[in-house]
Design a protein around this motif. Structure first.
Motif, short mmCIF file in Angstrom:
data_model
loop_
_atom_site.label_atom_id
_atom_site.label_comp_id
_atom_site.label_asym_id
_atom_site.label_seq_id
_atom_site.Cartn_x
_atom_site.Cartn_y
_atom_site.Cartn_z
N ASN A 1 0.82 -1.22 0.00
CA ASN A 1 0.00 0.00 0.00
C ASN A 1 0.85 1.27 0.00
N ALA A 2 1.98 1.22 0.71
CA ALA A 2 2.87 2.39 0.76
C ALA A 2 3.39 2.69 -0.66
N ILE A 3 3.77 1.65 -1.37
CA ILE A 3 4.27 1.85 -2.75
C ILE A 3 3.14 2.36 -3.65
N ALA A 4 1.94 1.81 -3.45
CA ALA A 4 0.80 2.26 -4.27
C ALA A 4 0.48 3.73 -4.01
N ILE A 5 0.57 4.14 -2.76
CA ILE A 5 0.29 5.55 -2.42
C ILE A 5 1.34 6.46 -3.07
N GLN A 6 2.60 6.02 -3.00
CA GLN A 6 3.67 6.81 -3.66
C GLN A 6 3.39 6.89 -5.16
N ASN A 7 3.04 5.75 -5.76
CA ASN A 7 2.80 5.73 -7.21
C ASN A 7 1.59 6.57 -7.60
N ALA A 8 0.66 6.73 -6.67
CA ALA A 8 -0.53 7.55 -6.96
C ALA A 8 -0.19 9.04 -6.90
N GLY A 9 1.02 9.37 -6.41
CA GLY A 9 1.46 10.76 -6.46
C GLY A 9 1.57 11.48 -5.12
N ALA A 10 1.40 10.73 -4.01
CA ALA A 10 1.50 11.38 -2.69
C ALA A 10 2.92 11.90 -2.48
N PHE A 11 3.05 12.99 -1.68
CA PHE A 11 4.38 13.57 -1.44
C PHE A 11 4.99 13.09 -0.14
N SER A 12 4.23 12.37 0.68
CA SER A 12 4.75 11.83 1.95
C SER A 12 3.71 10.86 2.51
N ILE A 13 4.16 10.05 3.47
CA ILE A 13 3.21 9.09 4.09
C ILE A 13 3.44 9.06 5.59
N VAL A 14 2.36 9.20 6.35
CA VAL A 14 2.42 8.96 7.79
C VAL A 14 2.35 7.45 8.01
N LEU A 15 3.28 6.94 8.81
CA LEU A 15 3.24 5.53 9.23
C LEU A 15 2.93 5.53 10.71
N GLU A 16 1.75 5.07 11.07
CA GLU A 16 1.34 5.13 12.47
C GLU A 16 1.22 3.72 13.04
N GLY A 17 1.76 3.52 14.23
CA GLY A 17 1.54 2.28 14.99
C GLY A 17 1.93 1.02 14.24
N ILE A 18 3.15 0.99 13.74
CA ILE A 18 3.67 -0.23 13.11
C ILE A 18 5.05 -0.52 13.70
N PRO A 19 5.52 -1.79 13.62
CA PRO A 19 6.83 -2.10 14.19
C PRO A 19 7.96 -1.31 13.53
N THR A 20 8.97 -1.03 14.33
CA THR A 20 10.13 -0.23 13.90
C THR A 20 10.76 -0.78 12.61
#
Ligand code: KIV
Length: 276
Positions: A168-187
Motif C-alpha cells: 500500500n505504501a508503494i501504491a500511495i507513492q505511485n498515486a502521487g503522494a508527497f509523503s506518508i504517515v506511518l502510524e503504529g507499526i513495528p520499527t
C-alpha cells in the motif's frame, strides 16, 4: 513569509537528519509551532478528541475541521499546512474526495491534504493529486478504522499484514503522494518502507528510522495528564503549569494583589471631581 514547498519536503528525505513535525489546531498554537521552523503543521482530525472532546476521530465534520484549518493558516506563515480529511469526507466517492480536498485548499488556505488508507483510497489520491493538490498518505494504525481494527492496535505485526502495508505504501507513492504517515507499526517494518520509498515517511509510534516524526501538540506539551500514549513523550508539563498559574491568579485576586496599579487606568483628577 517563506512558505515551505513540497519540493523542500521531498528534499528532507535525503537530508540524513530526521525532521520533526507537529499538529496544531488554532491560531495561537499555530503561531507557536511555526516560530520553531517546523516544516509541516498537520491540522489533524485528532482535533475531534483534543479540541472537541469526542471519544474518537469519527464524529468531526468538514465544517468543524474548516474552522481549525482556517485558524492555523492565519497563524502559520512558514510551515506547510496539511488539512486532515475527516471520516466520510473522502471514502464515499472520488467526487466527494475532490470536492472536500478542494474546499480545504480554496476556502481554508491549506497547502495539502491527508487521508487514511491504502488500496481502497488510491483512486481518491490520484484524482486529488491530478487536480494539483498535494496529498499525504496515512497507513498502519489508521484511527478512522478504529472499529474495524477492534481498537487502537499496532498493525503489520505478521507477514501478511506487513506485506500489505508495504504494498500500500508503494501504491500511495505511485498515486502521487508527497509523503506518508506511518502510524503504529513495528520499527523494522517502518525502516523497510522508508528504504523502499523515494518520498518521506513520517512516523508516529513507528520507531526511529522514519524520515520524520509527527506528534500531537497536546501530547508533547503535557496538556492532558489523563492521556499519555506509548508513542508520545511529554517534553513539558503544561497541564500542571497551567493549573499552578490559574491557582496563583485566584490567590492574587482574593488577596487584592491583582490587578495592581500597573494593570489599571487612573481617572483624570478633574474628571474624578465632577463625578464623585
Ligand atoms: O489526526 C492526527 O493528529 C494524525 C496524526 C497523529 C498523524 O493523524
Amino acid at each position: 513569509m517563506n512558505k515551505i514547498t513540497i519540493q523542500k519536503i521531498l528534499e528532507l528525505k535525503n537530508s540524513n537528519k530526521p525532521f520533526a513535525t507537529l499538529t496544531a489546531y488554532d491560531y495561537t498554537s499555530a503561531k507557536i509551532v511555526d516560530s520553531t521552523g517546523i516544516p509541516i503543521i498537520l491540522v489533524g482530525d485528532s482535533a475531534a478528541m483534543v479540541m472537541l472532546g469526542y471519544e474518537n476521530t469519527l464524529p468531526i465534520t468538514m465544517d468543524e475541521m474548516a474552522i481549525f484549518v482556517k485558524a492555523v493558516s492565519r497563524g502559520a506563515n512558514n510551515a506547510l499546512i496539511v488539512a486532515d480529511m475527516p471520516f466520510m469526507s473522502y471514502q464515499t466517492s472520488v467526487e466527494n474526495a475532490l470536492t472536500n480536498a478542494g474546499f480545504f485548499i480554496k476556502e481554508c488556505n491549506a497547502n495539502a491534504v491527508k487521508l487514511e488508507g491504502g488500496d481502497n483510497v488510491i483512486p481518491q489520491i490520484s484524482a486529488i493529486v491530478q487536480a494539483g493538490i498535494p496529498v499525504m498518505g496515512h497507513l498502519g494504525l489508521t484511527p478512522q478504522s478504529v472499529h474495524q481494527m477492534s481498537g487502537y492496535k499496532i498493525q503489520g505485526k505478521d507477514e501478511n499484514s506487513a506485506k500489505e502495508i508495504i504494498k500500500n505504501a508503494i501504491a500511495i507513492q505511485n498515486a502521487g503522494a508527497f509523503s506518508i504517515v506511518l502510524e503504529g507499526i513495528p520499527t523494522e517494518l517502518a525502516k523497510i518502507i522508508t528504504g523502499k520509498l523515494v518520498i518521506p515517511t513520517i512516523g508516529i509510534g513507528a520507531g526511529q528510522f522514519c524520515d520524520g516524526q509527527i506528534q500531537v501538540y497536546h501530547d508533547i506539551l503535557g496538556l492532558d495528564n489523563t492521556f499519555n500514549p506509548k508513542h508520545a513523550k511529554q517534553f513539558a508539563k503544561m497541564q500542571d503549569n497551567s493549573i499552578e498559574a490559574i491557582k496563583t491568579y485566584i490567590k492574587e485576586v482574593n488577596s487584592k494583589k491583582f490587578p495592581s496599579e500597573k494593570n489599571s487606568t487612573k481617572l483624570n483628577p478633574n474628571v474624578l471631581k465632577t463625578i464623585s
